[in-house]
Enzyme design. Sequence first.
Site, short mmCIF file in Angstrom:
data_model
loop_
_atom_site.label_atom_id
_atom_site.label_comp_id
_atom_site.label_asym_id
_atom_site.label_seq_id
_atom_site.Cartn_x
_atom_site.Cartn_y
_atom_site.Cartn_z
N VAL A 50 0.88 -1.17 0.00
CA VAL A 50 0.00 0.00 0.00
C VAL A 50 0.91 1.22 0.00
O VAL A 50 2.12 1.09 0.23
CB VAL A 50 -0.95 0.06 1.22
CG1 VAL A 50 -2.11 -0.87 1.07
CG2 VAL A 50 -0.19 -0.19 2.51
N LYS A 81 -1.17 14.14 -9.40
CA LYS A 81 -1.85 14.59 -8.18
C LYS A 81 -1.54 16.06 -7.93
O LYS A 81 -0.36 16.44 -7.86
CB LYS A 81 -1.36 13.72 -7.00
CG LYS A 81 -1.86 14.18 -5.66
CD LYS A 81 -1.35 13.29 -4.54
CE LYS A 81 -1.70 13.88 -3.20
NZ LYS A 81 -1.02 13.20 -2.09
N PRO A 99 -3.79 22.23 -1.73
CA PRO A 99 -3.16 22.10 -3.05
C PRO A 99 -1.64 22.06 -2.96
O PRO A 99 -1.05 22.53 -1.99
CB PRO A 99 -3.59 23.40 -3.73
CG PRO A 99 -3.67 24.40 -2.62
CD PRO A 99 -4.06 23.64 -1.37
P1 FAD Z 1 7.66 -3.09 3.12
O1 FAD Z 1 6.95 -2.77 1.86
O2 FAD Z 1 6.88 -3.84 4.17
O3 FAD Z 1 8.97 -3.91 2.74
C1 FAD Z 1 9.65 -4.69 3.69
C2 FAD Z 1 10.67 -5.53 2.96
O4 FAD Z 1 11.47 -6.21 3.92
C3 FAD Z 1 10.08 -6.61 2.06
O5 FAD Z 1 10.80 -6.70 0.86
C4 FAD Z 1 10.28 -7.89 2.86
O6 FAD Z 1 10.39 -9.00 2.04
C5 FAD Z 1 11.60 -7.56 3.54
N1 FAD Z 1 11.84 -8.36 4.74
C6 FAD Z 1 11.25 -8.24 5.95
N2 FAD Z 1 11.75 -9.17 6.79
C7 FAD Z 1 12.68 -9.85 6.09
C8 FAD Z 1 13.54 -10.95 6.40
N3 FAD Z 1 13.54 -11.52 7.60
N4 FAD Z 1 14.37 -11.41 5.45
C9 FAD Z 1 14.39 -10.85 4.20
N5 FAD Z 1 13.61 -9.83 3.86
C10 FAD Z 1 12.75 -9.34 4.79
N6 FAD Z 1 2.94 6.11 2.05
C11 FAD Z 1 2.83 7.15 1.21
O7 FAD Z 1 3.81 7.85 0.96
N7 FAD Z 1 1.62 7.43 0.65
C12 FAD Z 1 0.49 6.75 0.93
O8 FAD Z 1 -0.57 7.03 0.38
C13 FAD Z 1 0.59 5.69 1.87
N8 FAD Z 1 -0.50 4.97 2.23
C14 FAD Z 1 -0.37 3.99 3.17
C15 FAD Z 1 -1.50 3.34 3.65
C16 FAD Z 1 -1.40 2.40 4.67
C17 FAD Z 1 -2.62 1.75 5.19
C18 FAD Z 1 -0.13 2.06 5.19
C19 FAD Z 1 0.01 1.03 6.27
C20 FAD Z 1 1.00 2.68 4.70
C21 FAD Z 1 0.89 3.66 3.72
N9 FAD Z 1 2.01 4.34 3.25
C22 FAD Z 1 1.87 5.39 2.40
C23 FAD Z 1 3.35 3.94 3.68
C24 FAD Z 1 4.02 3.10 2.60
O9 FAD Z 1 3.26 1.92 2.36
C25 FAD Z 1 5.41 2.71 3.03
O10 FAD Z 1 6.10 3.83 3.50
C26 FAD Z 1 6.20 2.16 1.88
O11 FAD Z 1 5.50 1.14 1.22
C27 FAD Z 1 7.51 1.64 2.34
O12 FAD Z 1 7.40 0.39 2.96
P2 FAD Z 1 8.73 -0.36 3.35
O13 FAD Z 1 9.54 -0.55 2.14
O14 FAD Z 1 9.34 0.34 4.50
O15 FAD Z 1 8.21 -1.78 3.90
#
Ligand code: FAD
Length: 508
Positions: A50, A81, A99
């Site tokens: 997400v 956007k 905006p």
């Molecule tokens: P993740 O996508 O969870 O990636 C984690 C990674 O770590 C994965 O590749 C996984 O495989 C790896 N991993 C974890 N443990 C291990 C392990 N033990 N061994 C190997 N690999 C591992 N942000 C915005 O800017 N705009 C938005 O509109 C927005 N909407 C959102 C809505 C919701 C409901 C939520 C919860 C979040 C939203 N966000 C939004 C935030 C956004 O989703 C995240 O900031 C963004 O996706 C970054 O996620 P991440 O890469 O930190 O984590």
Amino acid sequence: MTQQPREPVRVVVLGGGTAGWMTAAGIAALLPDLATVELVESDDIGIIGVGEATLPHIRGFVERLGIDEAAFMKATHATYKLGIDFRDFGRIGESYIHPFGTFGEKVADVGFHHYWLEMQRRGMAGPLGDYSFAVAAARANRFAPPETGEGLGSTYGYAYQFDATLFGPFMRQHGLKLGVTRHEGLVTSVERDGENGNVTALVLQDGRRIEGDLFVDCSGFRSLLLGGELTEEWEDWSHWLPCDRATAMPCAHVDGEPLRPYTTATAMPAGWRWQIPLQHRMGNGYVFSSAHLDEDRACEAIRNAAEGEPLADPRVLRFRPGRRRKSWSHNVIGVGLSSGFLEPLESTSIYLAQMAITYLIELFPDGRAIDPRDRAAFNRLVDMEYDRVRDFLILHYHATTRDDSEFWNYLRTMTIPDSLAEKMALWRDAGRVERYEDGLFYDASWIAVYVGQGLLPERHDPRAAIADPQRVKGALDSLRHAITAQVDAMPDHRAYLRREAGRLADAA
Ligand code: FAD
């Protein structure tokens, strides 16, 4: 004296979500001879998938990485956007757009909003949004990139709304092209230096060891290194931002509906609901407080509220608002969800990850040893970014007259952070917005939300009151007419996207 080049720093990124691949691609592109980058991700765990709406800053990032915008838009099914339409936040039935752009312009060094406040008091001005190009274009569902120069068509910016499940893979492709080495596998243990506690290697389930000098924890909410291994404390902000769940459900577009160049956030009895238009579908979700609504009822609410045909069942996500007390500890830097989370009300998470990457690149170790001053500076900057966003988000909940649910009653009457209380007092007393150089958000954003949520100041700049009201009214009217005329000549948002896709196909 010439500076001797040092050995490249071996960077290991744990996690291949949006944060992981942005970090890996960013370091590989911007520090080519100073770092080598390896990334570990697990197909079994996957990504959060997400996070679809962004802020204009992302454009600079995409550009610096040498990515072609049209190709990126196509690959991620993205739309443009121009801001966020907030509905029912200040009062049920009222809405306003925050905006990516300004309202009017300064006259004789006095901010436009002071004139607007004066004219509004006299009943001689329209809604504030009438004087913003971005608001007018958004309301008309039109889009074209801003002009360069000083004209009206240069007074706005834009961001992207993209499919979060496609953005990571797109960045992965780009990262691999830039020389990032990818390892697929599950990290099951971590090796540390017995003396200084630094992480020295990640160990995968199949026994592979990935050694490094600097580890970037992008493991999402798991926060395997920063939270898990180094037990860096979490600063919990749920007393100010009680939303701790979201239910997300993508939907088809409704036939015949225009493609909005903006995100919609609609306040709900226990939180708020997002609608994010992508090229191929509409993203929908309800961010809510589990203390005020249970998960089943939230899923039912999002099903009932969705306008298009659902494309999947609602999926519940759980989180805790706040940030780690330190985002850089030992030789581990948290980027993305592993270092903090603030609900997506202002689409700030990807921005926060981007800024952490930017600061890391600026403070990158010169050689393999880390200067503790750089680490401290990084932590100060990241804290500042989080704290600024936190205050801005709280404003949306606190500056309200809503008293229709326990959730809104709590938020309207709660004690807010001192830093926000000071900002609100300055606005209330003098119509002024606290100035700062770094971090989000700038004047126009604060003004949009203050005014949009019905918080008008008691006083404003007295210089605005001495101008001839008829002349000011004439200037406001001609600004509004000029905006309307120019927006009317812009392409429809969907038509613009088609045109860009065609241009890309022709170039191929
Ligand atoms: P993740 O996508 O969870 O990636 C984690 C990674 O770590 C994965 O590749 C996984 O495989 C790896 N991993 C974890 N443990 C291990 C392990 N033990 N061994 C190997 N690999 C591992 N942000 C915005 O800017 N705009 C938005 O509109 C927005 N909407 C959102 C809505 C919701 C409901 C939520 C919860 C979040 C939203 N966000 C939004 C935030 C956004 O989703 C995240 O900031 C963004 O996706 C970054 O996620 P991440 O890469 O930190 O984590």
